[in-house]
Design a protein around this motif. Structure first.
Motif, PDB file in Angstrom:
ATOM      1  N   ASP A 271       8.861  -6.771  -2.066  1.00 32.39           N
ATOM      2  CA  ASP A 271       9.024  -5.735  -1.061  1.00 32.39           C
ATOM      3  C   ASP A 271       9.977  -4.694  -2.118  1.00 32.39           C
ATOM      4  O   ASP A 271      10.712  -3.679  -1.193  1.00 32.39           O
ATOM      5  CB  ASP A 271       8.712  -5.645   0.459  1.00 32.39           C
ATOM      6  CG  ASP A 271       9.773  -6.525   0.645  1.00 32.39           C
ATOM      7  OD1 ASP A 271      10.554  -7.245  -0.076  1.00 32.39           O
ATOM      8  OD2 ASP A 271       9.994  -6.618   1.936  1.00 32.39           O
TER       9      ASP A 271
ATOM     10  N   HIS B 235      11.246 -12.113  -1.821  1.00 28.93           N
ATOM     11  CA  HIS B 235      10.956 -13.077  -0.251  1.00 28.93           C
ATOM     12  C   HIS B 235       9.638 -14.204  -0.993  1.00 28.93           C
ATOM     13  O   HIS B 235       8.984 -13.751  -1.553  1.00 28.93           O
ATOM     14  CB  HIS B 235       9.219 -12.371   1.023  1.00 28.93           C
ATOM     15  CG  HIS B 235      10.679 -11.047   1.411  1.00 28.93           C
ATOM     16  ND1 HIS B 235      11.583 -11.285   1.995  1.00 28.93           N
ATOM     17  CD2 HIS B 235       9.851  -9.949   0.924  1.00 28.93           C
ATOM     18  CE1 HIS B 235      12.509 -10.317   2.138  1.00 28.93           C
ATOM     19  NE2 HIS B 235      11.382  -9.469   2.076  1.00 28.93           N
TER      20      HIS B 235
ATOM     21  N   ARG C  32       1.507 -15.967   3.667  1.00 21.11           N
ATOM     22  CA  ARG C  32       1.108 -14.848   3.609  1.00 21.11           C
ATOM     23  C   ARG C  32      -0.439 -14.505   3.469  1.00 21.11           C
ATOM     24  O   ARG C  32      -0.745 -12.715   3.926  1.00 21.11           O
ATOM     25  CB  ARG C  32       2.416 -14.446   2.587  1.00 21.11           C
ATOM     26  CG  ARG C  32       3.841 -14.158   2.593  1.00 21.11           C
ATOM     27  CD  ARG C  32       4.306 -13.761   1.360  1.00 21.11           C
ATOM     28  NE  ARG C  32       5.903 -13.468   1.841  1.00 21.11           N
ATOM     29  CZ  ARG C  32       5.978 -12.886   2.825  1.00 21.11           C
ATOM     30  NH1 ARG C  32       5.991 -11.506   3.157  1.00 21.11           N
ATOM     31  NH2 ARG C  32       7.539 -13.409   3.075  1.00 21.11           N
TER      32      ARG C  32
ATOM     33  N   ARG D 193      -1.893 -14.548   6.090  1.00 22.14           N
ATOM     34  CA  ARG D 193      -1.869 -13.719   6.895  1.00 22.14           C
ATOM     35  C   ARG D 193      -1.897 -12.291   7.129  1.00 22.14           C
ATOM     36  O   ARG D 193      -2.156 -11.370   7.592  1.00 22.14           O
ATOM     37  CB  ARG D 193       0.262 -13.682   7.129  1.00 22.14           C
ATOM     38  CG  ARG D 193       0.787 -12.727   8.596  1.00 22.14           C
ATOM     39  CD  ARG D 193       2.210 -13.091   8.736  1.00 22.14           C
ATOM     40  NE  ARG D 193       2.498 -12.260   6.802  1.00 22.14           N
ATOM     41  CZ  ARG D 193       3.587 -12.011   7.146  1.00 22.14           C
ATOM     42  NH1 ARG D 193       3.997 -11.967   8.262  1.00 22.14           N
ATOM     43  NH2 ARG D 193       3.866 -11.530   5.855  1.00 22.14           N
TER      44      ARG D 193
ATOM     45  N   ARG E  11       4.437  -7.351   5.209  1.00 22.93           N
ATOM     46  CA  ARG E  11       4.771  -6.585   5.985  1.00 22.93           C
ATOM     47  C   ARG E  11       5.086  -5.093   5.528  1.00 22.93           C
ATOM     48  O   ARG E  11       4.608  -4.186   6.159  1.00 22.93           O
ATOM     49  CB  ARG E  11       5.229  -7.018   7.123  1.00 22.93           C
ATOM     50  CG  ARG E  11       4.432  -7.892   8.378  1.00 22.93           C
ATOM     51  CD  ARG E  11       5.341  -7.790   8.608  1.00 22.93           C
ATOM     52  NE  ARG E  11       6.425  -8.689   8.983  1.00 22.93           N
ATOM     53  CZ  ARG E  11       7.184  -8.426  10.414  1.00 22.93           C
ATOM     54  NH1 ARG E  11       7.495  -8.661  11.564  1.00 22.93           N
ATOM     55  NH2 ARG E  11       8.136  -9.363  10.045  1.00 22.93           N
TER      56      ARG E  11
ATOM     57  N   HIS F 136      16.853  -3.365  -0.703  1.00 23.11           N
ATOM     58  CA  HIS F 136      14.778  -2.635  -0.938  1.00 23.11           C
ATOM     59  C   HIS F 136      14.060  -1.437  -2.471  1.00 23.11           C
ATOM     60  O   HIS F 136      13.702  -1.471  -3.139  1.00 23.11           O
ATOM     61  CB  HIS F 136      14.043  -2.931   0.103  1.00 23.11           C
ATOM     62  CG  HIS F 136      14.212  -4.050   0.537  1.00 23.11           C
ATOM     63  ND1 HIS F 136      14.916  -4.382   1.473  1.00 23.11           N
ATOM     64  CD2 HIS F 136      12.975  -4.960   0.648  1.00 23.11           C
ATOM     65  CE1 HIS F 136      14.277  -5.757   1.708  1.00 23.11           C
ATOM     66  NE2 HIS F 136      12.955  -6.150   1.628  1.00 23.11           N
TER      67      HIS F 136
END
Ligand code: AMP
Ligand code: MN
Ligand code: MN
Ligand code: MN
Length: 298
Positions: free
Chosen positions: A24, A49, A109, A112, A143, A259
């Protein structure tokens, strides 16, 4: 090199937590490396991640520069009903144990993310699967990608607002995760030759009692280190975390968790360890040793 360089140019600057477009992060591995060099970082761990997909490009981009790139990852784990992030540093990317664990995490992931999209659809927010994947650009979906899509729909003015309204625990788009355990993450990291580090211990909203319980469990499970220094923390928090590192005999790490370019988080910024802790890199070769004419102590 001019003699006007301050003593800080003699210190090796470590930033051991960062993200790229492989998860991300907003910068490609090459862009992240260029920015780290510009910020004076000497050792950068790429810790996307549940993947190491950005590391090879970053290492190629850093060839011949003042920057060494460490192969890392940030594994989401499940512990006592909390999501705890465990960073692996200096892992062998193609070791079967870490490959298998990360592949399983990415599969979780995917499942989800589809469920998150379904829940958002029920709540009247269309096309979240496609929207999040547009931001993820065919890489792993987090997310964070859903948050960017929801911001683009105008559902909140920033990602924090989206998390608060839709994606944090108990909200419409929150799906309880099925991550691996802390022990599984530590074991895979060790089998791959790396060190296991508790990421951002101050960000789990744990009471002191629960944080100590976490660190104790992590240390007893063979974990190696904990992050002590980040750029966005109070001096008090850094001191407290350094004390915990000593108490639980964990090595100390530091990282920006960068990030994307923003005003308050920057690669290499405010990263230093309080006295009395042992750095996680204490047994690593100093990439600047030859440049500086030092001899390693063996
Ligand atoms: P995931 O690993 O898919 O559950 O996504 C978690 C990621 O979302 C974190 O690594 C952060 O990058 C991001 N994130 C979590 N909480 C927030 C927040 N309140 N505001 C912005 N980004 C967040
Ligand atoms: Mn993230
Ligand atoms: Mn994290
Ligand atoms: Mn992170």
């Amino acid at each position: 090199m001019t003699s006007s360089h301050s003593t800080s140019s003699l210190l090796t600057l470590y930033d051991l937590h960062s993200h790229t477009t492989a998860s991300d992060g907003a910068l490609t591995p090459t862009e992240l490396v260029d920015r780290a060099i510009a910020m004076g970082v000497n050792v950068l761990a790429i810790t996307d991640h549940d993947t190491v997909a950005g590391v090879a490009e970053a290492q190629a981009a850093a060839q011949g520069s003042s920057l060494a790139v460490i192969c890392g990852t940030e594994i989401s784990t499940h512990w006592e009903n909390h999501e705890i992030h465990i960073v692996g540093l200096n892992i062998t990317a193609d070791h079967p144990a870490i490959e298998a664990l990360l592949a399983a995490q990415r599969e979780k992931r995917l499942v989800r993310a589809r469920t998150i999209a379904e829940r958002l659809a029920h709540a009247g927010i269309p096309d979240a699967w496609a929207g999040a994947n547009r931001y993820a650009q065919d890489q792993l979906v987090t997310r964070g990608h859903f948050a960017r899509y929801l911001v683009s729909l105008g559902l909140a003015s920033d990602m924090a607002g989206i998390f608060k309204k839709y994606l944090s625990r108990g909200k419409t788009g929150y799906v309880p995760p099925q991550w691996c355990t802390i022990e599984e993450a530590i074991d895979a990291i060790h089998l791959a030759g790396g060190q296991a580090v508790v990421a951002h211990p101050g960000r789990y909203q744990l009471s002191a009692k629960w944080l100590k319980r976490l660190l104790s469990h992590f240390a007893e499970s063979g974990g190696d280190a904990m992050e002590v220094a980040q750029c966005q923390q109070s001096p008090q928090e850094r001191t407290t975390l350094a004390g915990y590192a000593r108490d639980y005999q964990l090595l100390a790490s530091q990282g920006s968790d960068f990030h994307q370019p923003c005003a308050w988080i920057e690669l290499g910024r405010k990263l230093w360890l309080p006295g009395g802790v042992e750095p996680v890199w204490r047994d690593w070769p100093d990439p600047r040793a030859s440049e500086q004419g030092y001899k390693s102590e063996g």
